[in-house]
Scaffold this active site. Structure first.
Site, PDB file in Angstrom:
ATOM      1  N   SER A  67     -36.799  96.505  56.488  1.00 54.13           N
ATOM      2  CA  SER A  67     -35.467  96.496  57.088  1.00 54.13           C
ATOM      3  C   SER A  67     -34.906  95.082  57.084  1.00 54.13           C
ATOM      4  O   SER A  67     -35.656  94.096  57.192  1.00 54.13           O
ATOM      5  CB  SER A  67     -35.600  96.990  58.535  1.00 54.13           C
TER       6      SER A  67
ATOM      7  N   TYR B 289     -39.347  97.425  67.373  1.00 55.29           N
ATOM      8  CA  TYR B 289     -39.251  98.146  66.102  1.00 55.29           C
ATOM      9  C   TYR B 289     -39.237  97.137  64.938  1.00 55.29           C
ATOM     10  O   TYR B 289     -40.020  97.235  63.987  1.00 55.29           O
ATOM     11  CB  TYR B 289     -37.984  99.018  66.070  1.00 55.29           C
TER      12      TYR B 289
ATOM     13  N   LYS C 232     -41.920  96.098  61.581  1.00 55.22           N
ATOM     14  CA  LYS C 232     -41.576  95.967  60.153  1.00 55.22           C
ATOM     15  C   LYS C 232     -42.033  94.611  59.626  1.00 55.22           C
ATOM     16  O   LYS C 232     -42.572  94.509  58.514  1.00 55.22           O
ATOM     17  CB  LYS C 232     -40.065  96.142  59.942  1.00 55.22           C
TER      18      LYS C 232
HETATM   19  P1  NAD Z   1     -36.625 109.469  59.936  1.00 58.66           P
HETATM   20  O1  NAD Z   1     -37.102 109.439  61.337  1.00 58.66           O
HETATM   21  O2  NAD Z   1     -35.564 110.441  59.564  1.00 58.66           O
HETATM   22  O3  NAD Z   1     -37.867 109.679  58.947  1.00 58.66           O
HETATM   23  C1  NAD Z   1     -39.167 109.259  59.270  1.00 58.66           C
HETATM   24  C2  NAD Z   1     -40.109 110.435  59.035  1.00 58.66           C
HETATM   25  O4  NAD Z   1     -41.443 110.046  59.307  1.00 58.66           O
HETATM   26  C3  NAD Z   1     -39.795 111.635  59.932  1.00 58.66           C
HETATM   27  O5  NAD Z   1     -39.716 112.801  59.140  1.00 58.66           O
HETATM   28  C4  NAD Z   1     -40.974 111.699  60.896  1.00 58.66           C
HETATM   29  O6  NAD Z   1     -41.280 113.009  61.290  1.00 58.66           O
HETATM   30  C5  NAD Z   1     -42.086 111.074  60.053  1.00 58.66           C
HETATM   31  N1  NAD Z   1     -43.153 110.421  60.820  1.00 58.66           N
HETATM   32  C6  NAD Z   1     -43.035 109.533  61.845  1.00 58.66           C
HETATM   33  N2  NAD Z   1     -44.248 109.105  62.237  1.00 58.66           N
HETATM   34  C7  NAD Z   1     -45.160 109.717  61.430  1.00 58.66           C
HETATM   35  C8  NAD Z   1     -46.561 109.689  61.335  1.00 58.66           C
HETATM   36  N3  NAD Z   1     -47.290 108.918  62.167  1.00 58.66           N
HETATM   37  N4  NAD Z   1     -47.178 110.453  60.405  1.00 58.66           N
HETATM   38  C9  NAD Z   1     -46.448 111.243  59.578  1.00 58.66           C
HETATM   39  N5  NAD Z   1     -45.110 111.312  59.623  1.00 58.66           N
HETATM   40  C10 NAD Z   1     -44.467 110.559  60.528  1.00 58.66           C
HETATM   41  O7  NAD Z   1     -36.164 107.984  59.558  1.00 58.66           O
HETATM   42  P2  NAD Z   1     -35.405 107.445  58.265  1.00 58.66           P
HETATM   43  O8  NAD Z   1     -34.075 106.963  58.695  1.00 58.66           O
HETATM   44  O9  NAD Z   1     -35.504 108.393  57.152  1.00 58.66           O
HETATM   45  O10 NAD Z   1     -36.283 106.148  57.981  1.00 58.66           O
HETATM   46  C11 NAD Z   1     -37.337 106.147  57.045  1.00 58.66           C
HETATM   47  C12 NAD Z   1     -38.002 104.784  57.052  1.00 58.66           C
HETATM   48  O11 NAD Z   1     -37.027 103.785  56.746  1.00 58.66           O
HETATM   49  C13 NAD Z   1     -38.604 104.403  58.401  1.00 58.66           C
HETATM   50  O12 NAD Z   1     -39.793 103.692  58.167  1.00 58.66           O
HETATM   51  C14 NAD Z   1     -37.554 103.490  58.977  1.00 58.66           C
HETATM   52  O13 NAD Z   1     -38.104 102.582  59.911  1.00 58.66           O
HETATM   53  C15 NAD Z   1     -37.042 102.781  57.739  1.00 58.66           C
HETATM   54  N6  NAD Z   1     -35.691 102.242  57.896  1.00 58.66           N
HETATM   55  C16 NAD Z   1     -34.681 103.065  58.307  1.00 58.66           C
HETATM   56  C17 NAD Z   1     -33.403 102.556  58.480  1.00 58.66           C
HETATM   57  C18 NAD Z   1     -32.288 103.428  58.996  1.00 58.66           C
HETATM   58  O14 NAD Z   1     -31.298 102.897  59.478  1.00 58.66           O
HETATM   59  N7  NAD Z   1     -32.385 104.750  58.897  1.00 58.66           N
HETATM   60  C19 NAD Z   1     -33.164 101.202  58.221  1.00 58.66           C
HETATM   61  C20 NAD Z   1     -34.223 100.386  57.802  1.00 58.66           C
HETATM   62  C21 NAD Z   1     -35.479 100.921  57.635  1.00 58.66           C
HETATM   63  C1  WQD Z   2     -23.916  99.247  63.465  1.00 56.42           C
HETATM   64  C2  WQD Z   2     -22.731  98.589  64.151  1.00 56.42           C
HETATM   65  C3  WQD Z   2     -23.102  98.205  66.502  1.00 56.42           C
HETATM   66  C4  WQD Z   2     -23.316 102.430  67.631  1.00 56.42           C
HETATM   67  C5  WQD Z   2     -29.945  99.365  63.250  1.00 56.42           C
HETATM   68  C6  WQD Z   2     -31.299  98.710  63.397  1.00 56.42           C
HETATM   69  C7  WQD Z   2     -31.816  98.276  62.048  1.00 56.42           C
HETATM   70  C8  WQD Z   2     -31.820  99.439  61.088  1.00 56.42           C
HETATM   71  C9  WQD Z   2     -30.471 100.104  61.015  1.00 56.42           C
HETATM   72  C10 WQD Z   2     -33.533 101.085  61.217  1.00 56.42           C
HETATM   73  C11 WQD Z   2     -23.136  97.494  65.145  1.00 56.42           C
HETATM   74  C12 WQD Z   2     -21.989  99.202  66.295  1.00 56.42           C
HETATM   75  C13 WQD Z   2     -23.197 101.256  66.926  1.00 56.42           C
HETATM   76  C14 WQD Z   2     -22.289 102.787  68.556  1.00 56.42           C
HETATM   77  C15 WQD Z   2     -21.115 100.772  67.975  1.00 56.42           C
HETATM   78  N1  WQD Z   2     -32.741 100.386  61.615  1.00 56.42           N
HETATM   79  N2  WQD Z   2     -22.114 100.431  67.089  1.00 56.42           N
HETATM   80  N3  WQD Z   2     -21.237 101.935  68.678  1.00 56.42           N
HETATM   81  O1  WQD Z   2     -27.710  97.856  64.763  1.00 56.42           O
HETATM   82  O2  WQD Z   2     -26.882  97.274  62.447  1.00 56.42           O
HETATM   83  O3  WQD Z   2     -29.043  98.411  62.712  1.00 56.42           O
HETATM   84  O4  WQD Z   2     -30.032 100.464  62.330  1.00 56.42           O
HETATM   85  O5  WQD Z   2     -34.337 101.792  61.118  1.00 56.42           O
HETATM   86  O6  WQD Z   2     -33.089  97.780  62.226  1.00 56.42           O
HETATM   87  O7  WQD Z   2     -31.182  97.598  64.253  1.00 56.42           O
HETATM   88  O8  WQD Z   2     -26.991  99.692  63.126  1.00 56.42           O
HETATM   89  O9  WQD Z   2     -25.673 101.756  63.288  1.00 56.42           O
HETATM   90  O10 WQD Z   2     -26.832 100.888  65.354  1.00 56.42           O
HETATM   91  O11 WQD Z   2     -24.866  99.655  64.445  1.00 56.42           O
HETATM   92  O12 WQD Z   2     -20.134 100.050  68.130  1.00 56.42           O
HETATM   93  O13 WQD Z   2     -22.361 103.825  69.241  1.00 56.42           O
HETATM   94  O14 WQD Z   2     -22.066  99.593  64.940  1.00 56.42           O
HETATM   95  O15 WQD Z   2     -22.838  97.361  67.587  1.00 56.42           O
HETATM   96  O16 WQD Z   2     -22.140  96.508  65.096  1.00 56.42           O
HETATM   97  P1  WQD Z   2     -27.615  98.196  63.342  1.00 56.42           P
HETATM   98  P2  WQD Z   2     -26.131 100.588  64.083  1.00 56.42           P
END
Ligand code: NAD
Ligand code: WQD
Length: 339
Positions: A125, A150, A154
């Site tokens: 991330s 969180y 990472k």
């Molecule tokens: P998500 O929660 O939709 O998907 C994660 C999946 O992992 C889920 O299906 C959950 O059931 C499964 N899971 C969790 N713990 C587990 C375990 N111990 N064993 C097996 N399965 C498990 O999340 P996502 O948005 O698809 O994110 C996927 C990855 O990307 C995550 O590692 C997340 O931290 C990372 N990521 C997400 C974002 C975002 O904004 N969505 C941003 C940066 C990084």
């Molecule tokens: C985006 C913008 C908020 C909600 C987070 C995690 C990051 C990654 C992605 C993953 C910001 C604003 C949000 C709301 C708002 N995570 N906001 N009202 O914070 O950039 O990143 O998600 O797994 O690690 O920190 O994303 O979508 O929460 O926010 O005004 O109800 O929207 O302040 O400026 P962020 P976000």
């Protein structure tokens, strides 16, 4: 064509990546404990692609289960999405985050080592960057101490994987630093389905649009940005999914551990997102300004040149596309997968 183990493949980004993998004729084995997802997503992935995948319901911290999976399937590489991702929750229950995200990743790489599988793509991330860096953020900039548990998980897993690849040159690891994934598959059949009140902007906006929430709170209107609201680099989940295929391809003949930013390189403010959503979808989003959210930075967007140059990856979708596709998913599935 390769056989890919996708941990967390039933989740938001994982399910979209399964679609792209199957469309590219890879075979897919998903391990997911369904703690934050529904098996329905995987049924729909198979419907959309007309191809089948193998699903093993289980936890990546279960080493016996992982050994069975590696014994049963001849896995070529692993894409590792499984983990917990709610920033606020990680402050309340840090141990659950350390256990799922750090111990879970250790359990996975140990099982990979036992099975002789050394190609890994890890979901990292942009949160790993030091907050003192100025956007556009590039991969040579220092990482910092994330303000939440969180993000800390990472960073720890990134550092652990880097050290592992130095100590044992059989490893070939891609760290993909995602910016802000939004959007959904164009069919509207799969998308983001958060449990409870959404933490992230996009699902909150679509839930207001569909009538599940009354109004959006915009966190902060006095940042030093174009209109005072926070600026982020939103990336279409299908572009993000494709970055994993490019990273797999890159790792086929490479060793070592390398990080790539996955973002468009463009920043959009919260107000720009809200206004564009209203314009492209013809739906009004009620909102109010609220105080800044703890831990938020004013601006974060990517320098994505390394991914463009080295992965041959090109993001194709605009902010308008992202917002149309997010809404298309939400309006077809007002209650997500539990319709
Ligand atoms: P998500 O929660 O939709 O998907 C994660 C999946 O992992 C889920 O299906 C959950 O059931 C499964 N899971 C969790 N713990 C587990 C375990 N111990 N064993 C097996 N399965 C498990 O999340 P996502 O948005 O698809 O994110 C996927 C990855 O990307 C995550 O590692 C997340 O931290 C990372 N990521 C997400 C974002 C975002 O904004 N969505 C941003 C940066 C990084
Ligand atoms: C985006 C913008 C908020 C909600 C987070 C995690 C990051 C990654 C992605 C993953 C910001 C604003 C949000 C709301 C708002 N995570 N906001 N009202 O914070 O950039 O990143 O998600 O797994 O690690 O920190 O994303 O979508 O929460 O926010 O005004 O109800 O929207 O302040 O400026 P962020 P976000």
């Amino acid at each position: 064509m390769a056989k890919i183990l996708v941990t967390g493949g039933a989740g938001y980004i994982g399910s979209h990546t399964c679609v792209e993998l199957l469309n590219a004729n890879h075979s897919v084995v998903v391990v997911d404990n369904l703690s934050n997802s529904s098996e329905e997503a995987l049924f729909r992935v198979q419907q959309l692609t007309g191809k089948s995948l193998d699903f093993v319901q289980g936890d990546i911290r279960d080493s016996t289960l992982l050994d069975q999976v590696f014994a049963q399937y001849s896995i070529d590489a692993v894409i590792h999405f499984a983990g917990l991702k709610a920033v606020g929750e990680s402050q309340q229950i840090p141990l659950a985050y350390f256990d799922n995200n750090i111990a879970g990743s250790i359990s996975l790489v140990k099982a990979m080592e036992r099975a002789g599988v050394f190609k890994l793509v890890f979901s990292s991330s942009a949160t790993v960057y030091d907050e003192a860096n100025t956007s556009p953020l590039n991969e040579d900039m220092p990482t910092g101490m994330p303000s939440n548990n969180y993000g800390y998980t990472k960073l720890i897993v990134e550092q652990m994987l880097e050290k592992l690849a130095i100590a044992d040159t059989r490893w070939s690891i891609a760290l993909l630093r995602y910016f802000n994934p939004v959007g959904a598959h164009q069919s509207g059949q799969i998308g983001e389905d958060p449990q409870g009140i959404p933490n992230n902007l996009m699902p909150y906006v679509t839930q207001v649009a569909v009538g599940r929430r009354q109004k959006l709170s915009i966190f902060g209107d006095d940042y030093d940005t174009i209109d005072g609201t926070g600026v982020r680099d939103y990336i279409h989940v299908v572009d993000l999914a494709n970055a994993h295929l490019c990273a797999l391809n890159n790792r086929l003949n490479a060793v070592g551990c390398r990080a790539w930013n996955i973002g468009t390189g463009n920043g959009s403010s919260v107000l720009q997102v809200k206004d564009t959503f209203e314009q492209v979808n013809g739906v009004a989003i009620a909102f109010e300004f609220a105080p800044r959210r703890l831990g938020d930075v004013a601006t974060s967007f990517a320098d994505n040149q390394r991914a463009l140059d080295e992965l041959g990856w090109v993001p194709r979708y605009t902010l308008e596309d992202m917002l149309k596709d997010s809404w298309n998913w939400q309006k077809q599935n007002p209650q997500g997968y539990s319709n």
